[in-house]
Design a protein around this motif. Structure first.
Motif, mmCIF file in Angstrom:
data_model
loop_
_atom_site.group_PDB
_atom_site.id
_atom_site.type_symbol
_atom_site.label_atom_id
_atom_site.label_comp_id
_atom_site.label_asym_id
_atom_site.label_seq_id
_atom_site.Cartn_x
_atom_site.Cartn_y
_atom_site.Cartn_z
ATOM 1 N N TYR A 223 0.825 -1.208 0.000
ATOM 2 C CA TYR A 223 0.000 0.000 0.000
ATOM 3 C C TYR A 223 0.863 1.263 0.000
ATOM 4 C CZ TYR A 223 -2.422 3.989 1.790
ATOM 5 O OH TYR A 223 -2.871 5.275 1.941
ATOM 6 N N VAL A 224 1.817 1.322 0.928
ATOM 7 C CA VAL A 224 2.636 2.535 1.036
ATOM 8 C C VAL A 224 3.470 2.730 -0.229
ATOM 9 C CG1 VAL A 224 4.471 3.667 2.339
ATOM 10 C CG2 VAL A 224 2.674 2.458 3.546
ATOM 11 N N GLY A 225 3.973 1.630 -0.812
ATOM 12 C CA GLY A 225 4.718 1.746 -2.060
ATOM 13 C C GLY A 225 3.873 2.318 -3.176
ATOM 14 N N LEU A 226 2.600 1.900 -3.239
ATOM 15 C CA LEU A 226 1.690 2.427 -4.257
ATOM 16 C C LEU A 226 1.395 3.902 -3.993
ATOM 17 C CD1 LEU A 226 -1.527 0.552 -5.463
ATOM 18 C CD2 LEU A 226 -1.319 3.028 -5.494
ATOM 19 N N GLU A 227 1.044 4.209 -2.757
ATOM 20 C CA GLU A 227 0.695 5.598 -2.402
ATOM 21 C C GLU A 227 1.848 6.558 -2.686
ATOM 22 O OE1 GLU A 227 0.928 7.927 1.609
ATOM 23 O OE2 GLU A 227 -0.737 6.502 1.750
ATOM 24 N N ILE A 228 3.038 6.218 -2.194
ATOM 25 C CA ILE A 228 4.183 7.115 -2.365
ATOM 26 C C ILE A 228 4.673 7.095 -3.810
ATOM 27 C CG2 ILE A 228 6.530 7.632 -1.598
ATOM 28 C CD1 ILE A 228 4.370 8.152 0.485
ATOM 29 N N GLY A 229 4.589 5.933 -4.466
ATOM 30 C CA GLY A 229 5.007 5.861 -5.866
ATOM 31 C C GLY A 229 4.203 6.806 -6.742
ATOM 32 N N VAL A 230 2.875 6.803 -6.566
ATOM 33 C CA VAL A 230 2.034 7.725 -7.335
ATOM 34 C C VAL A 230 2.319 9.168 -6.929
ATOM 35 C CG1 VAL A 230 -0.349 8.445 -7.788
ATOM 36 C CG2 VAL A 230 0.238 6.015 -7.724
ATOM 37 N N GLY A 231 2.490 9.403 -5.620
ATOM 38 C CA GLY A 231 2.786 10.764 -5.161
ATOM 39 C C GLY A 231 4.096 11.299 -5.702
ATOM 40 N N ASN A 232 5.105 10.434 -5.787
ATOM 41 C CA ASN A 232 6.424 10.881 -6.255
ATOM 42 C C ASN A 232 6.501 11.034 -7.773
ATOM 43 O OD1 ASN A 232 7.373 10.934 -3.666
ATOM 44 N ND2 ASN A 232 8.633 9.092 -3.829
ATOM 45 N N TRP A 233 5.874 10.118 -8.514
ATOM 46 C CA TRP A 233 6.063 10.068 -9.960
ATOM 47 C C TRP A 233 4.829 10.496 -10.762
ATOM 48 C CZ3 TRP A 233 10.914 9.945 -10.932
ATOM 49 C CH2 TRP A 233 11.785 9.242 -10.094
ATOM 50 N N GLY A 234 3.717 10.777 -10.053
ATOM 51 C CA GLY A 234 2.510 11.180 -10.765
ATOM 52 C C GLY A 234 2.682 12.452 -11.566
ATOM 53 N N PHE A 235 3.417 13.411 -11.027
ATOM 54 C CA PHE A 235 3.663 14.672 -11.724
ATOM 55 C C PHE A 235 4.379 14.410 -13.050
ATOM 56 C CE2 PHE A 235 6.392 18.284 -12.722
ATOM 57 C CZ PHE A 235 5.524 19.362 -12.639
ATOM 58 N N SER A 236 5.441 13.600 -12.998
ATOM 59 C CA SER A 236 6.195 13.300 -14.215
ATOM 60 C C SER A 236 5.327 12.566 -15.229
ATOM 61 C CB SER A 236 7.425 12.446 -13.866
ATOM 62 O OG SER A 236 8.277 13.129 -12.981
ATOM 63 N N TYR A 237 4.457 11.672 -14.744
ATOM 64 C CA TYR A 237 3.569 10.934 -15.643
ATOM 65 C C TYR A 237 2.595 11.878 -16.348
ATOM 66 C CZ TYR A 237 -0.198 7.828 -17.146
ATOM 67 O OH TYR A 237 -1.154 7.183 -17.885
ATOM 68 N N THR A 252 -3.034 18.702 -9.911
ATOM 69 C CA THR A 252 -3.617 17.359 -9.956
ATOM 70 C C THR A 252 -3.022 16.465 -8.874
ATOM 71 O OG1 THR A 252 -4.005 17.549 -12.339
ATOM 72 C CG2 THR A 252 -3.978 15.324 -11.414
ATOM 73 N N VAL A 253 -1.710 16.554 -8.677
ATOM 74 C CA VAL A 253 -1.078 15.760 -7.620
ATOM 75 C C VAL A 253 -1.568 16.224 -6.251
ATOM 76 C CG1 VAL A 253 1.117 15.120 -6.549
ATOM 77 C CG2 VAL A 253 0.920 15.208 -9.038
ATOM 78 N N SER A 254 -1.761 17.534 -6.078
ATOM 79 C CA SER A 254 -2.349 18.019 -4.824
ATOM 80 C C SER A 254 -3.758 17.457 -4.652
ATOM 81 C CB SER A 254 -2.403 19.552 -4.814
ATOM 82 O OG SER A 254 -1.103 20.103 -4.805
ATOM 83 N N GLY A 255 -4.513 17.361 -5.758
ATOM 84 C CA GLY A 255 -5.837 16.770 -5.701
ATOM 85 C C GLY A 255 -5.792 15.306 -5.297
ATOM 86 N N GLY A 366 10.473 4.353 -19.817
ATOM 87 C CA GLY A 366 9.601 5.502 -20.037
ATOM 88 C C GLY A 366 8.601 5.648 -18.901
ATOM 89 N N VAL A 367 8.162 6.885 -18.691
ATOM 90 C CA VAL A 367 7.290 7.176 -17.556
ATOM 91 C C VAL A 367 5.899 6.581 -17.729
ATOM 92 C CG1 VAL A 367 6.359 9.372 -18.400
ATOM 93 C CG2 VAL A 367 6.725 9.043 -15.937
ATOM 94 N N TRP A 368 5.549 6.155 -18.955
ATOM 95 C CA TRP A 368 4.254 5.518 -19.181
ATOM 96 C C TRP A 368 4.090 4.259 -18.336
ATOM 97 C CZ3 TRP A 368 3.879 0.478 -20.717
ATOM 98 C CH2 TRP A 368 5.028 -0.123 -21.261
ATOM 99 N N THR A 369 5.200 3.686 -17.879
ATOM 100 C CA THR A 369 5.151 2.434 -17.115
ATOM 101 C C THR A 369 4.587 2.620 -15.707
ATOM 102 O OG1 THR A 369 7.440 2.780 -16.371
ATOM 103 C CG2 THR A 369 7.099 1.454 -18.370
ATOM 104 N N LEU A 370 4.426 3.863 -15.256
ATOM 105 C CA LEU A 370 3.945 4.079 -13.892
ATOM 106 C C LEU A 370 2.587 3.426 -13.664
ATOM 107 C CD1 LEU A 370 4.185 5.408 -11.093
ATOM 108 C CD2 LEU A 370 3.027 7.421 -12.063
ATOM 109 N N MET A 371 1.649 3.648 -14.577
ATOM 110 C CA MET A 371 0.297 3.131 -14.354
ATOM 111 C C MET A 371 0.232 1.599 -14.385
ATOM 112 S SD MET A 371 -1.840 5.441 -13.505
ATOM 113 C CE MET A 371 -0.590 6.325 -12.591
ATOM 114 N N PRO A 372 0.841 0.914 -15.358
ATOM 115 C CA PRO A 372 0.833 -0.552 -15.253
ATOM 116 C C PRO A 372 1.567 -1.059 -14.014
ATOM 117 C CG PRO A 372 2.102 0.186 -17.168
ATOM 118 C CD PRO A 372 1.375 1.367 -16.652
ATOM 119 N N PHE A 373 2.613 -0.368 -13.600
ATOM 120 C CA PHE A 373 3.347 -0.758 -12.398
ATOM 121 C C PHE A 373 2.435 -0.699 -11.179
ATOM 122 C CE2 PHE A 373 5.965 0.139 -8.681
ATOM 123 C CZ PHE A 373 6.974 -0.809 -8.777
ATOM 124 N N VAL A 374 1.711 0.423 -11.003
ATOM 125 C CA VAL A 374 0.859 0.536 -9.818
ATOM 126 C C VAL A 374 -0.391 -0.337 -9.947
ATOM 127 C CG1 VAL A 374 1.736 2.799 -9.150
ATOM 128 C CG2 VAL A 374 -0.254 2.662 -10.654
#
Length: 399
Positions: A223-237, A252-255, A366-374
């Motif tokens: 859970y924490v890996g998912l939460e922080i992963g999206v928080g850290n890399w969501g902007f770049s994605y 959007t990341v603040s949202g 590539g940063v596109w991998t964030l969503m399949p990763f999470v």
């Protein structure tokens, strides 16, 4: 004094502590550039603080349960608050860099004790799931306020002054522990005078041999890996894949974080109103997490992806506190404080390793991998929760 009776002020103080903990976590990131400039170090070097803080936090998680059994809730909270105050005040005098790195162990230990013990305290109360969701929602409130405080203070003060202010905020909370928390826990034993017996000294080893507790640790780490992963890399994605302007991506990341806080305030009361069990509520949130990731991943337009991010935070919100709330259904009562401490401490493994792995994969493919990763993490969460539910006691876990 019962641990259940007269808990209004203790619960209020618990919420206030989590606002402070959230502020501390949030200001740390804002202060990094000023610290790097002041000490003349680069990003990898200042990043050592993440590991020293995590070491202290994990140590707190492994010792919180035995300390509560030995000394009681009140004294352990005082010790955690005192460690936080001392670490923050020492940071405020701008120590040499080696000492600055070392004091993060004390800061992590104090923070970890406060978090673990307050999770234990609220997990023992009626309506624990709702109380714990609110507790962690107040962490989100602090995380929203912390950057505003730090940015405002950095306009006319050095970075270390922020830590002095946080230390001063913690002092009345420590005084509150003395006045509000019970000397006696719900078993009627005055723990300050309870000797350490072989049974008590083996609490940690017993907990670490429990498959149910280890599954709960794995659930929180993912859970924490998912939460922080999206928080850290969501902007770049959002910038790289949806070509959002940086300001809009930042909003959007603040949202996303605001959604996480709102989910902790709202979902549990709604589940209570409709008569849902905690397990049912959690299944619904896990499915919501996967659906929101799919929306953010496959959205044809950036605006829809942004909505997906906010919904992702909303459905993620209750998962961490709910995992704490069900611990009494996973193990015997005497092991609950130690189990919660271990779960809280080991969750930092997910916050360090999985976001790093997400970044490494994005760097190579590539940063596109964030969503399949999470998405993989979301499905793994669902599997672990299913295994956990199978190990719970036969009673329905109420919200």
């Amino acid at each position: 004094m019962s641990i259940v009776r007269g808990t209004g002020l203790p619960v209020f103080l618990a919420y206030a502590v989590f606002v402070l903990v959230g502020m501390s976590a949030a200001v740390a990131g804002v202060l990094l550039p000023a610290q790097m400039a002041d000490y003349g170090v680069d990003k990898p070097t200042i990043g050592i603080t993440f590991f020293t803080f995590s070491a202290g936090f994990m140590l707190a998680g492994s010792t919180a349960g035995p300390l509560v059994h030995r000394f009681g809730t009140r004294l352990v909270l005082i010790a955690g608050g005192g460690a936080y105050v001392l670490a923050a005040l020492y940071t405020g005098v701008r120590p040499p860099f080696a000492a600055f790195l070392a004091v993060q162990v004390l800061a992590g230990y104090g923070t970890g004790l406060l978090e673990s013990v307050l999770n234990v305290f609220l997990a023992r109360l009626p309506s624990a799931t709702t109380l714990l969701n609110r507790l962690h929602a107040f962490f989100g409130v602090g995380a929203l306020l912390g950057p505003l405080l730090a940015v405002w203070m950095l306009r006319f003060m050095p970075w270390q002054a922020v830590w002095v202010v946080l230390a001063l905020v913690c002092v009345p909370l420590v005084a509150g522990f003395v006045l509000a928390y019970p000397r006696r826990d719900d078993d009627g034993v005055t723990h300050e005078r309870t000797p350490v017996t072989p049974a008590r000294s083996g609490l940690l080893a017993t907990v670490l041999r429990s498959p149910a507790v280890l599954l709960a640790c794995a659930f929180l780490a993912v859970y924490v890996g998912l939460e922080i992963g999206v928080g850290n890399w969501g902007f770049s994605y959002l910038v790289g894949e949806h070509a959002l302007p940086e300001l809009t991506a930042g909003y959007t990341v603040s949202g996303y974080w605001l959604g996480l806080t709102a989910g902790r305030f709202l979902i549990s009361p709604i589940a209570t109103r409709i008569g849902s069990t905690t397990t049912g509520m959690t299944y619904a949130c896990l499915v919501g997490v996967a659906a929101a990731i799919g929306l953010a991943w496959l959205a044809p337009v950036a605006a829809v992806a942004a909505v997906g991010f906010v919904l992702l935070g909303f459905f993620l919100g209750p998962l961490f506190p709910t995992a704490m709330a069900v611990v009494p259904y996973l193990t015997e009562p005497r092991l609950v404080p130690t189990a919660i401490g271990v779960m809280n401490g080991l969750s930092v493994a997910g916050s360090a390793g999985l976001p790093w792995l997400a970044g490494a994969v994005a760097q190579g493919a590539g940063v596109w991998t964030l969503m399949p990763f999470v998405m993989v993490l979301a499905l793994l969460q669902l599997l672990i929760w299913w295994l956990l539910v199978a190990r719970m006691s036969t009673r329905q876990v109420r919200v």
